[in-house]
Design a protein around this motif. Structure first.
Motif, PDB file in Angstrom:
ATOM      1  N   ASN A 177       0.826  -1.199   0.000  1.00 60.49           N
ATOM      2  CA  ASN A 177       0.000   0.000   0.000  1.00 60.49           C
ATOM      3  C   ASN A 177       0.868   1.259   0.000  1.00 60.49           C
ATOM      4  N   GLN A 180       2.313   1.671  -3.454  1.00 64.40           N
ATOM      5  CA  GLN A 180       1.239   2.116  -4.351  1.00 64.40           C
ATOM      6  C   GLN A 180       0.951   3.603  -4.156  1.00 64.40           C
ATOM      7  N   ASN A 181       0.895   4.037  -2.902  1.00 65.91           N
ATOM      8  CA  ASN A 181       0.654   5.453  -2.626  1.00 65.91           C
ATOM      9  C   ASN A 181       1.795   6.328  -3.131  1.00 65.91           C
ATOM     10  N   LYS A 184       1.371   6.733  -6.802  1.00 67.76           N
ATOM     11  CA  LYS A 184       0.315   7.715  -7.090  1.00 67.76           C
ATOM     12  C   LYS A 184       0.831   9.141  -6.887  1.00 67.76           C
ATOM     13  N   THR A 185       1.650   9.311  -5.861  1.00 68.54           N
ATOM     14  CA  THR A 185       2.245  10.632  -5.612  1.00 68.54           C
ATOM     15  C   THR A 185       3.128  11.060  -6.785  1.00 68.54           C
ATOM     16  N   ASP A 189      -1.779   6.703 -12.191  1.00 73.43           N
ATOM     17  CA  ASP A 189      -3.156   6.498 -11.760  1.00 73.43           C
ATOM     18  C   ASP A 189      -3.214   5.283 -10.838  1.00 73.43           C
ATOM     19  N   GLU A 190      -4.327   5.128 -10.127  1.00 70.31           N
ATOM     20  CA  GLU A 190      -4.415   4.106  -9.075  1.00 70.31           C
ATOM     21  C   GLU A 190      -4.210   2.693  -9.612  1.00 70.31           C
ATOM     22  N   GLU A 191      -4.817   2.373 -10.743  1.00 61.99           N
ATOM     23  CA  GLU A 191      -4.689   1.024 -11.288  1.00 61.99           C
ATOM     24  C   GLU A 191      -3.253   0.729 -11.707  1.00 61.99           C
ATOM     25  N   ALA A 193      -0.585   2.215 -10.538  1.00 56.41           N
ATOM     26  CA  ALA A 193       0.200   2.156  -9.306  1.00 56.41           C
ATOM     27  C   ALA A 193       0.070   0.793  -8.650  1.00 56.41           C
ATOM     28  N   ARG A 194      -1.129   0.243  -8.650  1.00 51.23           N
ATOM     29  CA  ARG A 194      -1.352  -1.089  -8.069  1.00 51.23           C
ATOM     30  C   ARG A 194      -0.592  -2.154  -8.855  1.00 51.23           C
ATOM     31  N   SER A 197       3.168  -1.935  -8.246  1.00 45.57           N
ATOM     32  CA  SER A 197       3.549  -2.390  -6.901  1.00 45.57           C
ATOM     33  C   SER A 197       3.505  -3.908  -6.810  1.00 45.57           C
TER      34      SER A 197
END
Length: 266
Positions: A177, A180-181, A184-185, A189-191, A193-194, A197
Motif C-alpha cells: 500500500n 502504491q501510494n 500515485k504521488t 493512476d491508481e490502477e 500504481a497497483r 507495486s
C-alpha cells in the motif's frame, strides 16, 4: 479415508477444508452455527455441514477454527472421544485447550496465515512430547494441503512465528500500500500504481527464490553507490525502517504472549 471435522466455518477453516477437498483423501465436515454460512460452504466446497459436531471417534481429526475469545464457549459439551485435535486459534496454549476439552492432550497447535486461502500459506506446528509421530504426520499432511509447514521445538515459539509468518502478510500488504501510494504521488493512476507495486514485489520475491542469494546481497546488487536506488535506501535507513519493522514484530510477539496469559487466567 480420514474424517476431518471443523468446529467453525470461517475463512481459515474454509481455506484448509478447501485444500483438503482439492487434494482428496479426506472426508470433510464443517460444524457452524450460521445457516447462511453452512449453505455457502456446501455450495463452494461441496463439504458436509451441520450446526453442531457429530459424535467423534478416536480415528477422527477435529480442527478447532473458532476465534480465541469464543473457543471456551464453542467447546462446551464437545466430546473428543480420543480424536486428534488441531487448533488454529492464536494464543490458546495446549493447557488451555485441554482444559476446554475435558483434559485431552492429543492436541497439535497450528499457526497458519492467510495465503493458505490460495495454497501458499505458512503454518507453524507444535505438539507436546507425548504426541505420536503418526499424529504429527497427520497434522503435517493436513496443513501441507494449504502450503509450507514448519515444526516448532517449544510452545513459546508459537508467539515468534505469529510475529513473522502469522501476521507477516499484513506487513507485506502495508508495504504494498505504501509503494502504491508513492507511485500515485509520482503521478501514476491508481490502477497502474497497483499493477506496478504488485509486479515489483512478485518479481523481487521470485528472483530471491530462484537465485538463492542472501537478501542483503540482492539489495546490494541493485544499489550502486551514489545512484538512484542508493538514495532511496539511505532514506529508508535514516528513517529507521528496518528497526521499525523489527519493533513491529516484537510488539506482535509481545501481544501474542499477553493474550496467552489472559486466556490461561480464564
Amino acid at each position: 479415508m480420514t474424517n476431518v471435522y471443523f468446529l467453525g466455518g470461517g475463512n481459515m477453516a474454509a481455506a484448509i477444508a478447501g485444500g483438503l477437498v482439492k487434494q482428496g483423501g479426506y472426508r470433510v465436515h464443517i460444524a457452524n452455527r450460521g445457516a447462511e454460512k453452512r449453505e455457502r460452504l456446501v455450495r463452494e466446497l461441496g463439504v458436509a455441514v451441520s450446526e453442531r459436531l457429530p459424535v467423534l471417534g478416536a480415528d477422527d481429526v477435529l480442527v478447532l477454527a473458532v476465534k480465541p475469545q469464543d473457543m471456551q464457549t464453542a467447546c462446551t459439551g464437545v466430546e473428543t472421544n480420543g480424536a486428534l485435535v488441531l487448533s488454529v486459534a492464536a494464543g490458546l496454549s495446549v493447557n488451555t485447550l485441554s482444559r476446554y476439552l475435558g483434559g485431552t492432550r492429543r492436541i497439535v497447535r497450528v499457526m497458519p496465515n492467510t495465503p493458505s486461502q490460495i495454497g501458499l500459506g505458512v503454518s507453524g506446528l507444535f505438539a507436546e512430547n507425548g504426541i505420536s509421530d503418526g499424529d504429527k504426520r497427520v497434522a503435517e499432511l493436513i496443513m501441507q494441503a494449504v502450503g509450507l509447514t514448519i515444526w516448532l521445538e517449544a510452545e513459546a515459539d508459537m508467539h515468534a512465528i505469529t510475529g513473522i509468518s502469522g501476521s507477516g502478510p499484513a506487513y507485506v500488504f502495508y508495504l504494498l500500500n505504501a509503494l502504491q501510494n508513492a507511485a500515485k504521488t509520482q503521478g501514476f493512476d491508481e490502477e497502474t500504481a497497483r499493477r506496478l507495486s504488485l509486479a515489483t514485489f512478485k518479481g523481487a520475491v521470485a528472483l530471491a527464490e530462484q537465485s538463492g542469494k542472501d537478501f542483503a546481497v540482492l539489495q546490494q546488487n541493485v544499489t550502486s553507490k551514489g545512484g538512484t536506488t542508493h538514495e532511496a535506501v539511505e532514506t529508508f535507513k535514516s528513517c529507521r525502517v528496518a528497526e521499525a519493522i523489527e519493533a513491529g514484530v516484537a510488539a506482535c510477539v509481545a501481544r501474542s504472549q499477553e493474550m496467552a496469559q489472559q486466556y490461561e487466567a480464564v
